[in-house]
Design a protein around this motif. Sequence first.
Motif, PDB file in Angstrom:
ATOM      1  N   PRO A 123      77.595   2.458  15.235  1.00 19.74           N
ATOM      2  CA  PRO A 123      78.503   1.607  15.345  1.00 19.74           C
ATOM      3  C   PRO A 123      78.063   0.342  15.742  1.00 19.74           C
ATOM      4  O   PRO A 123      76.406   0.083  15.955  1.00 19.74           O
ATOM      5  N   SER A 124      78.386  -0.625  15.318  1.00 18.55           N
ATOM      6  CA  SER A 124      78.204  -2.272  16.266  1.00 18.55           C
ATOM      7  C   SER A 124      79.254  -2.898  15.993  1.00 18.55           C
ATOM      8  O   SER A 124      80.519  -1.873  16.574  1.00 18.55           O
ATOM      9  N   MET A 125      79.023  -3.926  17.032  1.00 20.84           N
ATOM     10  CA  MET A 125      79.996  -4.543  18.253  1.00 20.84           C
ATOM     11  C   MET A 125      79.922  -5.983  17.805  1.00 20.84           C
ATOM     12  O   MET A 125      78.590  -6.549  18.208  1.00 20.84           O
ATOM     13  N   VAL A 126      81.100  -6.419  17.951  1.00 26.00           N
ATOM     14  CA  VAL A 126      80.695  -7.323  17.869  1.00 26.00           C
ATOM     15  C   VAL A 126      81.838  -8.888  18.517  1.00 26.00           C
ATOM     16  O   VAL A 126      83.043  -8.188  18.691  1.00 26.00           O
ATOM     17  N   ILE A 127      81.677  -9.783  19.425  1.00 17.60           N
ATOM     18  CA  ILE A 127      82.970 -10.202  20.892  1.00 17.60           C
ATOM     19  C   ILE A 127      82.621 -11.518  19.790  1.00 17.60           C
ATOM     20  O   ILE A 127      81.767 -12.826  19.110  1.00 17.60           O
ATOM     21  N   THR A 128      84.240 -11.721  19.046  1.00 18.40           N
ATOM     22  CA  THR A 128      84.664 -13.162  19.211  1.00 18.40           C
ATOM     23  C   THR A 128      84.985 -14.801  19.570  1.00 18.40           C
ATOM     24  O   THR A 128      85.002 -14.197  20.893  1.00 18.40           O
ATOM     25  N   PRO A 129      85.062 -15.237  18.799  1.00 20.96           N
ATOM     26  CA  PRO A 129      84.548 -16.808  19.760  1.00 20.96           C
ATOM     27  C   PRO A 129      85.948 -16.742  20.726  1.00 20.96           C
ATOM     28  O   PRO A 129      85.951 -17.569  22.160  1.00 20.96           O
TER      29      PRO A 129
ATOM     30  N   GLY B  91      75.981   2.233   7.802  1.00 22.63           N
ATOM     31  CA  GLY B  91      74.435   1.716   9.162  1.00 22.63           C
ATOM     32  C   GLY B  91      75.201   0.034   8.890  1.00 22.63           C
ATOM     33  O   GLY B  91      75.002  -0.875   8.664  1.00 22.63           O
ATOM     34  N   PRO B  92      76.929  -0.490   8.527  1.00 23.51           N
ATOM     35  CA  PRO B  92      77.547  -1.419   8.930  1.00 23.51           C
ATOM     36  C   PRO B  92      76.817  -1.860  10.700  1.00 23.51           C
ATOM     37  O   PRO B  92      76.356  -1.511  11.524  1.00 23.51           O
ATOM     38  N   GLU B  93      76.245  -3.013  10.303  1.00 21.75           N
ATOM     39  CA  GLU B  93      75.844  -4.501  11.557  1.00 21.75           C
ATOM     40  C   GLU B  93      77.016  -5.614  11.830  1.00 21.75           C
ATOM     41  O   GLU B  93      76.250  -6.453  10.251  1.00 21.75           O
ATOM     42  N   ILE B  94      77.512  -5.863  12.596  1.00 19.71           N
ATOM     43  CA  ILE B  94      78.472  -6.773  11.903  1.00 19.71           C
ATOM     44  C   ILE B  94      77.137  -8.015  13.718  1.00 19.71           C
ATOM     45  O   ILE B  94      77.572  -7.445  14.462  1.00 19.71           O
TER      46      ILE B  94
END
Length: 537
Positions: free
Chosen positions: A245-251, A304-307
């Motif tokens: 898992p990887s996680m991102v918060i958008t603008p 291994g995705p990293e966003i």
Amino acid sequence: MKNLNKYLKLISISIFYLLILSISSCSGDDNLEPTPNPDPDPIVVVPETFPGPDYADDYTPIASWNDRSKWNLANVHDPTVAKDGDYYYMYQTDASYGNAHDGHGHFPYRRSKDLVNWDYMGAAFQAAPAWVKDSLNNKRARMNPALPPIENPDYGFWAPYIQKVGNKFRLYYSIVVTNPIVGTDTNTSWSERAFIGLAESDDLASNIWEDKGMVVCSEPDGLETYTRTGGNDWSGYFKFNAIDPSMVITPEGEHWLVYGSWHSGIAALKLNPETGKPYKLETIEDYGIKIAKRGNSRWQASEGPEIIYNEDTGYYYLFLAYDELSVAYNTRVVRSSNITGPYFGIDGGNVTEGAESWPMVTHPYSFNNHTGWVGFAHCSVFQNPDTKEWFYASQARLPENVSGINVSNAVMMGHVRSIQWTDDGWPVVAPERYAAVPKTDILEASMVGTWEQITMDYQYKVIQKSVNVSLTSNNKFSGGGVTGTWSFDSVNEIITINGNQFNVSDAWDWEASPRKTTKTYSGFTPTGRPVWAKKLY
């Protein structure tokens, strides 16, 4: 009398100049003050005795559990990094040389104030949460035909991801059930599903976690069965593999989980910001949108995705680990202006549709006087929240069959490296590991000399070797069968060689004996292959 006249003359001259100054000051703004001429930034001279890291890359003499206080970045695999207070915290997969970690909890972690010196702290979890077994057997009971429960599942604890959300830290983690779905032979049955869970903490120093349960799991889409016709049957049963898992918060404030490994590609799954979980998991479409794939098979060598989102460029960057992990592992990166894609490479290839990902940012390599590093991928990409500097962290392994080291390829060292950005907005990983070398003003004259350069190509399991190149004082370049010219932009610290630009940095020469400070440059060829170099003398 003569002396008196002299003094009177001096007084008269002084009064005259004071009068002129008074008239001048009255003719302009009464509040106008001269603008100070600030001194230029001082040149920082790095002493030859700069106390850079001196720990050995072959850590096998201290690999045991009893020596864990000496590990520093030894025994790192699939790291994820976040800062809390004065410390960076690094969490990782359960992995170590000789399985020294066995019996001592799961998701090991360590911390550091400077990204150079790390203290091993222990494990985030002591056991698998009970919901994993319950969820597994509930899924099995609802299959058609129903399958009996697995009473004692075998687990793998893999690839966590840490992210601060508000005042809490969210730890997304992977637990894999390694038992075959039926029988005992993974050549005749696919392995059971994987789960991504969530735990939260208010304070990483406390190591107190509240488990929040399942986020998502591997789910079949009905296109393949769970039986295999043999070891070469790669028609993956599950649509997306719920690990990494990887996680991102958008603008805009949206939360997205990005996950996947091999199988059918990489998925993006929208989360409820309040819970950190999906809004629903009712149909196969609820398990995520495919945002990247490598070709069109059900078994793709990409994981291994990293966003991340870079607010300076306005792009989402998706880092991927390609190929098998022990030797061939290499890192790619693509980008998109939208979280759900399409994602494009530096060559314009549409990776959402299955194109190969370029550029490549790491690959098995070696500078002289070192065995080199392989299995160099599955990264964490993070920022110093104060300086906004970007960093890359992953494991790298020693090559196979290194003389004098038993099972040398099982030596996994954590690599933290700085990231710089090209003028057209692509991330470049430093040629040498981060050592907190003080920054100096790099002048053109300091670029003149002999360098060791690696122009990497993508070659499966082949270590890319260095050659010596020369930068002369009359701006000529030669070496490795290439000649040409070079120039240096000292303001932006960019060297241009035959029209290609590379970022220049102060660095630590990890291969020198003894180790010492040096300079490096790094960038890409026009086709997105990395070029790394360090100055020898």
